[in-house]
Design an enzyme around this catalytic site. Structure first.
Site, PDB file in Angstrom:
ATOM      1  N   SER A   1     -22.826 -17.960 -20.481  1.00  0.00           N
ATOM      2  CA  SER A   1     -22.581 -17.179 -21.370  1.00  0.00           C
ATOM      3  C   SER A   1     -22.672 -17.551 -22.414  1.00  0.00           C
ATOM      4  O   SER A   1     -22.856 -16.629 -23.524  1.00  0.00           O
ATOM      5  CB  SER A   1     -21.227 -16.195 -21.021  1.00  0.00           C
ATOM      6  OG  SER A   1     -19.952 -17.822 -21.063  1.00  0.00           O
TER       7      SER A   1
ATOM      8  N   LYS B   1     -20.734 -25.559 -11.170  1.00  0.00           N
ATOM      9  CA  LYS B   1     -20.257 -23.946 -10.253  1.00  0.00           C
ATOM     10  C   LYS B   1     -21.885 -23.296 -10.258  1.00  0.00           C
ATOM     11  O   LYS B   1     -22.594 -23.577 -11.337  1.00  0.00           O
ATOM     12  CB  LYS B   1     -19.230 -23.056 -12.012  1.00  0.00           C
ATOM     13  CG  LYS B   1     -19.476 -21.399 -11.201  1.00  0.00           C
ATOM     14  CD  LYS B   1     -18.746 -20.769 -12.011  1.00  0.00           C
ATOM     15  CE  LYS B   1     -19.387 -20.286 -13.275  1.00  0.00           C
ATOM     16  NZ  LYS B   1     -20.257 -19.051 -13.274  1.00  0.00           N
TER      17      LYS B   1
ATOM     18  N   GLU C   1     -23.991 -19.518  -8.631  1.00  0.00           N
ATOM     19  CA  GLU C   1     -23.578 -18.507  -8.674  1.00  0.00           C
ATOM     20  C   GLU C   1     -24.117 -18.151  -7.025  1.00  0.00           C
ATOM     21  O   GLU C   1     -25.479 -18.342  -6.903  1.00  0.00           O
ATOM     22  CB  GLU C   1     -23.996 -17.605  -9.197  1.00  0.00           C
ATOM     23  CG  GLU C   1     -23.753 -17.279 -10.607  1.00  0.00           C
ATOM     24  CD  GLU C   1     -23.904 -16.186 -11.828  1.00  0.00           C
ATOM     25  OE1 GLU C   1     -24.806 -15.392 -11.870  1.00  0.00           O
ATOM     26  OE2 GLU C   1     -23.560 -16.648 -12.541  1.00  0.00           O
TER      27      GLU C   1
ATOM     28  N   GLU D   1     -15.406 -13.117  -9.298  1.00  0.00           N
ATOM     29  CA  GLU D   1     -15.885 -12.715 -10.964  1.00  0.00           C
ATOM     30  C   GLU D   1     -15.433 -10.478 -10.798  1.00  0.00           C
ATOM     31  O   GLU D   1     -16.646 -10.448  -9.586  1.00  0.00           O
ATOM     32  CB  GLU D   1     -16.466 -12.119 -11.883  1.00  0.00           C
ATOM     33  CG  GLU D   1     -17.095 -11.773 -13.175  1.00  0.00           C
ATOM     34  CD  GLU D   1     -18.384 -12.931 -13.801  1.00  0.00           C
ATOM     35  OE1 GLU D   1     -18.508 -13.211 -13.710  1.00  0.00           O
ATOM     36  OE2 GLU D   1     -18.518 -11.571 -14.728  1.00  0.00           O
TER      37      GLU D   1
HETATM   38  O1  KIV Z   1     -20.762 -18.273 -18.080  1.00  0.00           O
HETATM   39  C1  KIV Z   1     -19.276 -18.178 -17.747  1.00  0.00           C
HETATM   40  O2  KIV Z   1     -18.829 -18.424 -18.912  1.00  0.00           O
HETATM   41  C2  KIV Z   1     -18.441 -17.611 -16.892  1.00  0.00           C
HETATM   42  C3  KIV Z   1     -17.198 -17.318 -16.638  1.00  0.00           C
HETATM   43  C4  KIV Z   1     -16.860 -15.871 -17.842  1.00  0.00           C
HETATM   44  C5  KIV Z   1     -17.268 -17.496 -14.891  1.00  0.00           C
HETATM   45  O3  KIV Z   1     -19.279 -17.767 -15.647  1.00  0.00           O
END
Ligand code: KIV
Length: 284
Positions: A47, A115, A117, A184
């Site tokens: 993000s 992480k 997706e 999410e």
């Molecule tokens: O990119 C991010 O900050 C995220 C969170 C909002 C879960 O994936």
């Protein structure tokens, strides 16, 4: 001395029924502040492409950009459990790319969890990265990197059919080796069911109170972001107003010449001004 928190602490929190607190943040200074609060996990999320760089989507985040930020956050918060977000195109091209890029986060930036997706097509990626010895957080539900196919981001798991697919996906990811899940923008009932059915910690981002923990992005928590925010986002401060006020006060004090005062300026050593004047006069 506080010990660095790890995936095992998150697992213990789930088993003992303690909530896990996670913050998504992108820089050293904010990480230092987060580290002084009772926070278990920092996620360096892609993000950042929107929040830091001002893009419309998360897609322009690159590996080098994410590594730079993750390293900075690690320096600011050495003891938190650090999760790094695999950006668009860092794992979609195949398993060896995914392992290499996940490994870069570990080796170059000190991340402890990676992480990704996921859809069911990424089962082999999750398995390969996990088999390489890296803890994987599988991100399901709304997946912002799929914005071009989805058109817009909307709540997931709101019908029985889609909810049952999501539950199956969560279980498949855990079977493939995911050590944690991030859910999410998913119907709270469904996220709670997933949390009950899997043994790994489940972090909610806008998926209700029934998960093992919660994550929000730091600028939203602080009330720094302006404009439209997702339904689930809540501010716990009002720093946009406080920040604008501080910039206004700064601007005023420059314009009315009250900043900088003598106290906020460097000065020549005693007697040196007179000596300088003498030098200058001698030159004429
Ligand atoms: O990119 C991010 O900050 C995220 C969170 C909002 C879960 O994936």
């Amino acid at each position: 001395m506080n010990q660095k928190r790890t995936i095992m602490d998150l697992l213990r929190a789930k088993q003992e029924g303690h909530k896990i607190v996670a913050v998504s943040c992108y820089d050293y200074t904010t990480a230092q502040l987060v580290a002084q609060a009772d926070v278990d996990v920092i996620l360096v999320g892609d993000s950042a492409a929107q929040i830091v760089l001002g893009h419309d989507t998360t897609l322009p985040a690159t590996m080098d950009f994410m590594i730079l930020m993750t390293r900075a956050v690690r320096k600011g918060a050495p003891q938190v459990c650090l999760v790094a977000d695999m950006p668009f195109l860092s794992y979609q091209l195949g398993v060896s790319d995914a392992i290499r890029n996940a490994g870069r986060f570990v080796v170059e930036a000190g991340a402890q969890i990676i992480k990704i997706e996921v859809t069911s097509s990424y089962e082999s990626v999750v398995r390969a990265v996990s088999d390489a010895g890296i803890s994987v957080m599988a991100h399901i539900g709304i997946r912002p990197q799929s914005i071009l196919k989805a058109g817009r981001l909307k709540a997931d798991g709101t019908t029985a059919e889609i909810a049952s697919e999501l539950i199956e996906l969560a279980e498949r990811m855990v079977d493939a080796g995911a050590g944690s899940l991030l859910v999410e923008g998913t119907a709270a009932e469904v996220a709670a069911m997933i949390t009950e059915r899997v043994e790994v910690p489940v972090i909610s981002c806008g998926s209700g109170a029934g998960c093992d923990g919660q994550v929000l992005i730091a600028p939203d928590i602080l009330g720094l972001t302006q404009g439209e925010k997702p339904k689930f986002s809540q501010s716990f401060g009002a720093l946009a107003e406080a920040t604008i006020d501080a910039f206004q006060a700064y601007s005023r004090s420059i314009r009315d010449c009250t900043y900088p005062d003598a106290h906020h300026s460097y000065h020549m050593k005693a007697g040196e001004l007179e000596r300088l004047q003498a030098f200058l006069e001698a030159r004429h």
